[in-house]
Motif scaffolding. Structure first.
Motif, PDB file in Angstrom:
ATOM      1  N   LEU A   6       0.826  -1.207   0.000  1.00 55.90           N
ATOM      2  CA  LEU A   6       0.000   0.000   0.000  1.00 55.90           C
ATOM      3  C   LEU A   6       0.860   1.256   0.000  1.00 55.90           C
ATOM      4  O   LEU A   6       0.527   2.258  -0.646  1.00 55.90           O
ATOM      5  N   LEU A   7       1.970   1.222   0.707  1.00 55.07           N
ATOM      6  CA  LEU A   7       2.847   2.394   0.797  1.00 55.07           C
ATOM      7  C   LEU A   7       3.444   2.768  -0.552  1.00 55.07           C
ATOM      8  O   LEU A   7       3.692   3.949  -0.819  1.00 55.07           O
ATOM      9  N   ILE A   8       3.682   1.774  -1.414  1.00 58.58           N
ATOM     10  CA  ILE A   8       4.271   2.079  -2.719  1.00 58.58           C
ATOM     11  C   ILE A   8       3.212   2.171  -3.816  1.00 58.58           C
ATOM     12  O   ILE A   8       3.541   2.277  -4.994  1.00 58.58           O
ATOM     13  N   GLY A   9       1.933   2.128  -3.405  1.00 57.21           N
ATOM     14  CA  GLY A   9       0.852   2.279  -4.371  1.00 57.21           C
ATOM     15  C   GLY A   9       0.553   1.033  -5.172  1.00 57.21           C
ATOM     16  O   GLY A   9      -0.016   1.093  -6.259  1.00 57.21           O
ATOM     17  N   ASN A  10       0.915  -0.125  -4.624  1.00 58.91           N
ATOM     18  CA  ASN A  10       0.704  -1.386  -5.319  1.00 58.91           C
ATOM     19  C   ASN A  10      -0.566  -2.065  -4.806  1.00 58.91           C
ATOM     20  O   ASN A  10      -0.793  -2.135  -3.602  1.00 58.91           O
ATOM     21  N   GLU A  11      -1.422  -2.565  -5.709  1.00 58.52           N
ATOM     22  CA  GLU A  11      -2.649  -3.287  -5.335  1.00 58.52           C
ATOM     23  C   GLU A  11      -3.430  -2.528  -4.262  1.00 58.52           C
ATOM     24  O   GLU A  11      -3.568  -2.988  -3.130  1.00 58.52           O
ATOM     25  N   PRO A  12      -3.960  -1.355  -4.593  1.00 55.15           N
ATOM     26  CA  PRO A  12      -4.543  -0.472  -3.578  1.00 55.15           C
ATOM     27  C   PRO A  12      -5.914  -0.865  -3.052  1.00 55.15           C
ATOM     28  O   PRO A  12      -6.341  -0.349  -2.017  1.00 55.15           O
ATOM     29  N   ARG A  13      -6.623  -1.777  -3.709  1.00 55.49           N
ATOM     30  CA  ARG A  13      -7.974  -2.110  -3.243  1.00 55.49           C
ATOM     31  C   ARG A  13      -7.912  -2.950  -1.970  1.00 55.49           C
ATOM     32  O   ARG A  13      -7.112  -3.869  -1.869  1.00 55.49           O
ATOM     33  N   PRO A  14      -8.782  -2.651  -0.979  1.00 61.34           N
ATOM     34  CA  PRO A  14      -8.733  -3.353   0.311  1.00 61.34           C
ATOM     35  C   PRO A  14      -8.879  -4.868   0.158  1.00 61.34           C
ATOM     36  O   PRO A  14      -9.669  -5.357  -0.661  1.00 61.34           O
ATOM     37  N   THR A  15      -8.111  -5.595   0.957  1.00 59.83           N
ATOM     38  CA  THR A  15      -8.064  -7.049   0.872  1.00 59.83           C
ATOM     39  C   THR A  15      -8.160  -7.663   2.266  1.00 59.83           C
ATOM     40  O   THR A  15      -7.538  -7.176   3.209  1.00 59.83           O
ATOM     41  N   LYS A  16      -8.935  -8.738   2.378  1.00 57.31           N
ATOM     42  CA  LYS A  16      -8.993  -9.520   3.612  1.00 57.31           C
ATOM     43  C   LYS A  16      -8.214 -10.806   3.379  1.00 57.31           C
ATOM     44  O   LYS A  16      -8.587 -11.623   2.541  1.00 57.31           O
ATOM     45  N   ILE A  17      -7.129 -10.991   4.127  1.00 60.03           N
ATOM     46  CA  ILE A  17      -6.275 -12.171   3.988  1.00 60.03           C
ATOM     47  C   ILE A  17      -6.510 -13.069   5.199  1.00 60.03           C
ATOM     48  O   ILE A  17      -6.366 -12.632   6.344  1.00 60.03           O
ATOM     49  N   SER A  18      -6.861 -14.331   4.935  1.00 57.22           N
ATOM     50  CA  SER A  18      -7.189 -15.260   6.011  1.00 57.22           C
ATOM     51  C   SER A  18      -6.250 -16.461   5.965  1.00 57.22           C
ATOM     52  O   SER A  18      -6.164 -17.138   4.933  1.00 57.22           O
ATOM     53  N   LEU A  19      -5.551 -16.720   7.076  1.00 50.98           N
ATOM     54  CA  LEU A  19      -4.605 -17.825   7.151  1.00 50.98           C
ATOM     55  C   LEU A  19      -5.264 -19.024   7.838  1.00 50.98           C
ATOM     56  O   LEU A  19      -5.802 -18.895   8.942  1.00 50.98           O
ATOM     57  N   PHE A  20      -5.196 -20.193   7.219  1.00 53.98           N
ATOM     58  CA  PHE A  20      -5.733 -21.386   7.841  1.00 53.98           C
ATOM     59  C   PHE A  20      -4.940 -21.748   9.097  1.00 53.98           C
ATOM     60  O   PHE A  20      -3.759 -21.390   9.233  1.00 53.98           O
ATOM     61  N   THR A  21      -5.593 -22.457  10.011  1.00 53.58           N
ATOM     62  CA  THR A  21      -4.939 -22.931  11.230  1.00 53.58           C
ATOM     63  C   THR A  21      -4.550 -24.407  11.051  1.00 53.58           C
ATOM     64  O   THR A  21      -4.898 -25.038  10.056  1.00 53.58           O
ATOM     65  N   GLU A  22      -3.850 -24.945  12.046  1.00 52.95           N
ATOM     66  CA  GLU A  22      -3.405 -26.345  11.995  1.00 52.95           C
ATOM     67  C   GLU A  22      -3.786 -27.056  13.283  1.00 52.95           C
ATOM     68  O   GLU A  22      -3.457 -26.583  14.385  1.00 52.95           O
ATOM     69  N   PHE A  23      -4.481 -28.176  13.174  1.00 55.37           N
ATOM     70  CA  PHE A  23      -4.912 -28.943  14.342  1.00 55.37           C
ATOM     71  C   PHE A  23      -3.700 -29.612  14.999  1.00 55.37           C
ATOM     72  O   PHE A  23      -2.883 -30.234  14.321  1.00 55.37           O
ATOM     73  N   VAL A  24      -3.586 -29.458  16.316  1.00 55.79           N
ATOM     74  CA  VAL A  24      -2.486 -30.042  17.074  1.00 55.79           C
ATOM     75  C   VAL A  24      -3.069 -31.009  18.115  1.00 55.79           C
ATOM     76  O   VAL A  24      -3.601 -30.589  19.133  1.00 55.79           O
ATOM     77  N   GLN A  25      -2.966 -32.300  17.832  1.00 53.14           N
ATOM     78  CA  GLN A  25      -3.504 -33.320  18.738  1.00 53.14           C
ATOM     79  C   GLN A  25      -2.534 -33.546  19.899  1.00 53.14           C
ATOM     80  O   GLN A  25      -1.365 -33.862  19.689  1.00 53.14           O
ATOM     81  N   ARG A  26      -3.049 -33.358  21.127  1.00 50.49           N
ATOM     82  CA  ARG A  26      -2.261 -33.669  22.314  1.00 50.49           C
ATOM     83  C   ARG A  26      -3.097 -34.568  23.224  1.00 50.49           C
ATOM     84  O   ARG A  26      -3.858 -35.420  22.735  1.00 50.49           O
ATOM     85  N   GLU A  27      -2.987 -34.414  24.527  1.00 49.60           N
ATOM     86  CA  GLU A  27      -3.548 -35.400  25.451  1.00 49.60           C
ATOM     87  C   GLU A  27      -4.897 -35.032  26.057  1.00 49.60           C
ATOM     88  O   GLU A  27      -5.534 -35.865  26.685  1.00 49.60           O
ATOM     89  N   SER A  28      -5.361 -33.808  25.879  1.00 48.61           N
ATOM     90  CA  SER A  28      -6.564 -33.357  26.605  1.00 48.61           C
ATOM     91  C   SER A  28      -7.872 -33.740  25.931  1.00 48.61           C
ATOM     92  O   SER A  28      -8.935 -33.447  26.445  1.00 48.61           O
ATOM     93  N   THR A  29      -7.795 -34.370  24.747  1.00 53.12           N
ATOM     94  CA  THR A  29      -9.006 -34.865  24.085  1.00 53.12           C
ATOM     95  C   THR A  29      -8.862 -36.349  23.805  1.00 53.12           C
ATOM     96  O   THR A  29      -7.741 -36.868  23.673  1.00 53.12           O
ATOM     97  N   LEU A  30      -9.999 -37.023  23.727  1.00 49.06           N
ATOM     98  CA  LEU A  30     -10.000 -38.460  23.392  1.00 49.06           C
ATOM     99  C   LEU A  30      -9.458 -38.700  21.985  1.00 49.06           C
ATOM    100  O   LEU A  30      -9.596 -37.836  21.117  1.00 49.06           O
TER     101      LEU A  30
END
Length: 325
Positions: free
Chosen positions: A301-325
């Protein structure tokens, strides 16, 4: 595949530094070397990076205001927060390699001295965004999204994570799954809450939720209310690891075994989540990457590149440990 600077240098039989001087029209380069570089550029159809060219021509660093709400500003100042401290490190590392510098400031400090703003955390409001925009400088939110405001933001996909987590629990035969969340004005909590509701209703089960006040720690009262009004749940889904860990502690204090009697699922994968007994099953949010991606978006945005507003969403990663069956 597009040609790189090193490809031009190899074909022209000069150093990459010489290619940079020719393209940026800076420093001395002999006429012969300049001609060889330009011929190589034409033959390879090399297109210089707009970002790299802009930064090379800029003598001073971008000065960025890293804005946080009152509570987050306090915990970031003493580095006691296990989530946003990592986000901040991602921001700082990107700044260090990209001619940018930042200052952590509270949300009432929108000075026109800054070239742009990163607004971080769920305390950021529409009023904060309005004040930032009044400076006519670029703005990017990190870990916050406000519907209808249309401002650039980088968030984690809590809805997808919650759906995945509920399906995991339900597949184990767990039906009475309770959600404990933070303030739903925070996009992250609301996104995970919505995913929980959708998954439960989609499976034909009744959702049940309680709001956790982390500052005043009302978890003991929540667990007492839960057990007296709803009974022992099959599982508790905390919309962040802090809520999940506190729920686990309160259930254990009442003699309830985890995960034999109640499974516990968190969200965030903070440092403490692997050190609990039992260790906490959770979702990893890529906190460092959120800081980097948000910073890169602000740079564009500072250099005037791709000026239209964007929502960027990062996927999460499931981490299996001991507190669930």
């Amino acid at each position: 595949m597009s040609a790189k600077l090193s490809d031009v240098a190899k074909l022209a039989e000069v150093s990459t530094a010489t290619v940079s001087r020719v393209l940026n029209k800076s420093g001395y380069v002999s006429k012969k070397s300049r001609e060889k570089v330009m011929l190589a550029v034409e033959e390879l159809e090399y297109k210089p990076s707009k970002v790299a060219s802009f930064l090379a021509s800029r003598k001073l660093a971008f000065n960025i205001g890293i804005v946080a709400g009152k509570r987050l500003f306090r915990v970031l100042s003493d580095q006691s927060d296990q989530f946003y401290t990592i986000v901040l490190k991602g921001i700082e590392e990107f700044f260090a390699g990209n001619n940018m510098r930042g200052s952590l400031v509270p949300s009432n400090n929108f000075s026109e001295d800054y070239d742009g703003y990163l607004l971080i955390g769920g305390e950021i409001t529409e009023e904060d965004i309005k004040k930032a925009k009044e400076t006519k400088k670029p703005v990017v939110l990190i870990d916050q999204y406000l519907a209808g405001v249309k401002v650039d933001c980088v968030v984690s996909d809590g809805y997808d994570g919650a759906i995945y987590g509920m399906k995991k629990l339900i597949s184990k035969g767990l039906k009475k799954i309770v959600n404990i969340h933070g303030p739903l004005s925070h996009f992250g909590f609301k996104d995970r809450f919505d995913g929980y509701i959708s998954a439960m209703e989609g499976a034909g089960y009744l959702p049940k939720a309680y709001e956790y006040d982390e500052d005043n720690d009302n978890m003991s009262a929540i667990i007492d209310l839960l057990l007296s009004r709803y009974g022992l749940p099959d599982a508790v889904f905390g919309c962040n690891d802090t809520a999940a860990i506190r729920a686990m502690e309160e259930l254990q204090a009442r003699g309830i075994k985890i995960p034999e009697e109640v499974s516990i699922l968190g969200f965030d994968d903070i440092v403490n989540s692997s050190a609990t007994t039992p260790s906490l099953t959770t979702f990893k949010i890529f906190k460092h990457e959120m800081g980097v991606v948000g910073s890169r978006r602000l740079q564009s945005l500072l250099i005037g590149n791709e000026p239209r507003p964007t929502k960027i969403s990062l996927f999460t990663e499931f981490v299996q440990r001991e507190s669930t069956l």
